[in-house]
Design an enzyme around this catalytic site. Structure first.
Site, PDB file in Angstrom:
ATOM      1  N   CYS B 170       0.808  -1.221   0.000  1.00 11.53           N
ATOM      2  CA  CYS B 170       0.000   0.000   0.000  1.00 11.53           C
ATOM      3  C   CYS B 170       0.839   1.267   0.000  1.00 11.53           C
ATOM      4  CB  CYS B 170      -0.955  -0.031   1.182  1.00 11.53           C
ATOM      5  SG  CYS B 170      -1.880  -1.578   1.191  1.00 11.53           S
ATOM      6  N   HIS B 311      -2.782   8.128   5.739  1.00 10.66           N
ATOM      7  CA  HIS B 311      -2.968   6.767   5.222  1.00 10.66           C
ATOM      8  C   HIS B 311      -4.369   6.315   5.611  1.00 10.66           C
ATOM      9  CE1 HIS B 311      -1.969   2.892   3.668  1.00 10.66           C
ATOM     10  NE2 HIS B 311      -2.177   2.306   4.814  1.00 10.66           N
ATOM     11  N   GLU B 321      -1.445   5.989  13.473  1.00 11.61           N
ATOM     12  CA  GLU B 321      -0.943   7.055  12.602  1.00 11.61           C
ATOM     13  C   GLU B 321      -1.249   8.428  13.217  1.00 11.61           C
ATOM     14  OE1 GLU B 321      -2.931   7.501   8.851  1.00 11.61           O
ATOM     15  OE2 GLU B 321      -1.331   8.735   7.984  1.00 11.61           O
ATOM     16  N   LYS B 342      -9.582   7.970   1.861  1.00 12.71           N
ATOM     17  CA  LYS B 342     -10.044   6.573   1.719  1.00 12.71           C
ATOM     18  C   LYS B 342     -11.477   6.432   2.220  1.00 12.71           C
ATOM     19  CE  LYS B 342      -5.536   4.234   1.896  1.00 12.71           C
ATOM     20  NZ  LYS B 342      -4.586   5.317   2.253  1.00 12.71           N
ATOM     21  N   HIS B 347      -9.729   1.809  -0.298  1.00 15.91           N
ATOM     22  CA  HIS B 347      -8.281   1.638  -0.286  1.00 15.91           C
ATOM     23  C   HIS B 347      -7.828   1.068  -1.633  1.00 15.91           C
ATOM     24  CE1 HIS B 347      -4.285   1.117   0.853  1.00 15.91           C
ATOM     25  NE2 HIS B 347      -4.390   0.430   1.968  1.00 15.91           N
ATOM     26  N   PHE B 406       1.792  -3.278   4.102  1.00 11.08           N
ATOM     27  CA  PHE B 406       2.094  -4.572   4.697  1.00 11.08           C
ATOM     28  C   PHE B 406       3.602  -4.823   4.580  1.00 11.08           C
ATOM     29  CE2 PHE B 406      -2.161  -7.150   4.316  1.00 11.08           C
ATOM     30  CZ  PHE B 406      -2.757  -6.278   5.208  1.00 11.08           C
TER      31      PHE B 406
END
Lengths: 77, 420
Positions: B170, B311, B321, B342, B347, B406
């Site tokens: 991502c 994010h 975050e 998002k 996403h 990830f």
């Protein structure tokens, strides 16, 4: 035109995105119809699928034109 | 160091095909979520996603025929089609036409993907199982390879400079833009077409992320409410699809040809968590260091940042975050607006960072921060403005965009108004 030729032409038109009137007896898939080497592999696979035949690699290499394809399939089918 | 500016934008998102169409709907607070139509979703847990609106190309719909000929589309997975559409838009928008050999050699492509041709791989595996290995298409491999977006785009335009592709889950889109900007800064190229593309809405994609417990599962009754970053009732991310591509250009090169200059890439930071394969480190230190490095490269301090595109995936990680941002901003937190787009588009995995960098560029242009929609009940009390549900008109000179992936990979971009 034979039924086989019609079916081969339909596959060629669909896979190569060319006008039907360009697909003539002596039309070379690579030189005249814009195919690359991967396209010709896929075309042979599509012929095998459509006609329920197996086209060995050495035979596939001799199929350069629309006429070659019709001739081979007519004799094999 | 050579300066790098943004001179072209292109995107295909669940809100619309096209930059302005997407942006208008984003600012209006619309959601791109709905029931899955790409495949029969009856077998998977999550049966909703943010899909690109297909159509005849009018009113922001995506018409594949507008971007690739049918005979060529059979040779590519959807992520390549989306990437090509975004790249064509961006190149057209930039007005850049590489005519001479020198121009072509100095123009490169860097469009990545998180997963690439997942559907093609799944379908081909089933084909082998059912009908044998001899039925595999000669186009299977080049349709699925991640770097074939860059390859296809280079072939379309004749761009013969660096040809590369990022694969960092991502974080892909942000890394691609950051790395491509460095290629220009290092004089490997004058122009780079950079971004990310993804097409993960398939049975194997949804099943895989469901198994990771990453996706929202509880909002089948109203998918438009499912993506709700920072909200107490969030329950996972909503899968999206699409692509974002920018044209990056060396500043003097852009000036010399009279290009429209949107913004400047001021800073880029990266870090690794070294913690867990799917979860971010709980102290948020990786994200913090990524942002801090990007600001340092930009020669800026936290108080200079006006807008942050988070994010913010609508998972438990949102507050990690948020904590990292608050630590970074310190006393300046009260002056910044941070939103997660998002909430509206879901996403987009490897495309997310690129699309979100473009949102930052547009936020700078229009002096407006897009909203975090569905933010009804704050999960925690933030020290900064999260632009809940309504776009925020405000001064924006510097924007920061975060992308975390990830494997514990983090990327941050700092984008600012160009200083002539």
């Amino acid at each position: 035109m034979s039924d086989i030729a019609d079916r081969v032409k339909k596959i060629v038109v669909e896979h190569l995105g060319v006008e039907e009137n360009k697909v003539v007896e002596n039309a070379s898939f690579i030189d005249d119809l814009g195919a690359d080497s991967l396209d010709t592999v896929e075309l042979v696979m599509a012929f095998e699928e459509e006609f329920g035949i197996e086209i060995p690699d050495d035979a596939a290499e001799t199929i350069q034109t629309f006429g070659d394809a019709v001739k081979f399939i007519t004799s094999a089918a | 160091m050579r300066r790098v500016v943004v001179t072209g934008l292109g995107m295909v998102t669940p809100l619309a095909c096209g930059v302005e169409e997407t942006w208008a709907r984003l600012i209006a607070g619309q959601s791109g979520a709905g029931p899955i139509t790409r495949f029969d979703a009856s077998g998977v847990v999550t049966q909703y996603a943010c899909e690109i609106p297909l159509g005849d190309g009018s009113d922001g719909t995506f018409n594949p025929d507008d971007w690739m000929e049918p005979k060529d589309r059979r040779k590519v997975d959807d992520f390549i089609l989306y990437g090509m559409a975004a790249a064509v838009q961006a190149v057209r928008d930039s007005g850049w036409v590489a005519v001479s050999d020198e121009d072509k050699h100095r123009t490169g492509v860097m469009i990545g993907s998180g997963i690439g041709g997942l559907s093609s791989i799944a379908e081909t595996a089933v084909l082998i199982k059912e009908r044998g290995a001899k039925r595999v298409s000669p186009f299977f491999i080049p349709s699925a390879l991640i770097n074939l977006v860059s390859g296809q785009v280079s072939i379309r335009f004749g761009f013969k400079g660096p040809n590369h592709a990022v694969v960092t889950a991502c974080s892909t889109g942000a890394h691609a833009i950051g790395d491509a900007a460095r290629m220009i800064a290092f004089d490997d190229a004058d122009v780079m077409i950079a971004g990310g593309a993804e097409s993960p809405i398939s049975e194997i994609g949804i099943a895989g992320f469901n198994a990771c417990k990453a996706l929202s599962t509880k909002r089948a009754d109203d998918p438009t409410k499912a993506s709700r970053p920072y909200d107490a009732d969030r329950d996972g991310f909503v899968m999206g699809e699409g692509a974002g591509v920018v044209v990056l250009e060396e500043y003097e090169h852009a000036r010399a040809r009279g290009a429209k200059i949107y913004a400047e890439v001021l800073g880029y930071g990266m870090s690794g968590d070294a913690y867990h394969i799917t979860a971010p480190a709980e102290d948020g230190d990786g994200g913090y260091r990524s942002m801090a490095m990007a600001l340092k490269r930009a020669g800026l301090v936290p108080a200079d940042v006006d807008y942050i595109n988070a994010h913010g995936t609508s998972t438990m990680a949102d507050t990690i975050e948020l904590g990292a941002v608050e630590r970074l901003m310190g006393d300046a937190a009260a002056g910044v607006t941070m939103s997660s787009t998002k909430s509206a588009i879901g996403h987009l995995l490897g495309a997310a960072g690129a699309v979100e960098a473009i949102f930052c560029v547009l936020a700078l242009r229009d002096q407006i921060a897009p909203p975090t929609i569905n933010l009804d009940n704050l999960a925690v009390v933030p020290k900064l403005d999260l632009a809940p549900n309504v776009a925020r008109k405000r001064k924006i000179d510097v924007a920061l965009s975060n992308s975390f992936g990830f494997g514990g990979t983090n990327a941050s971009l700092v984008i600012g108004k160009v200083r002539h």
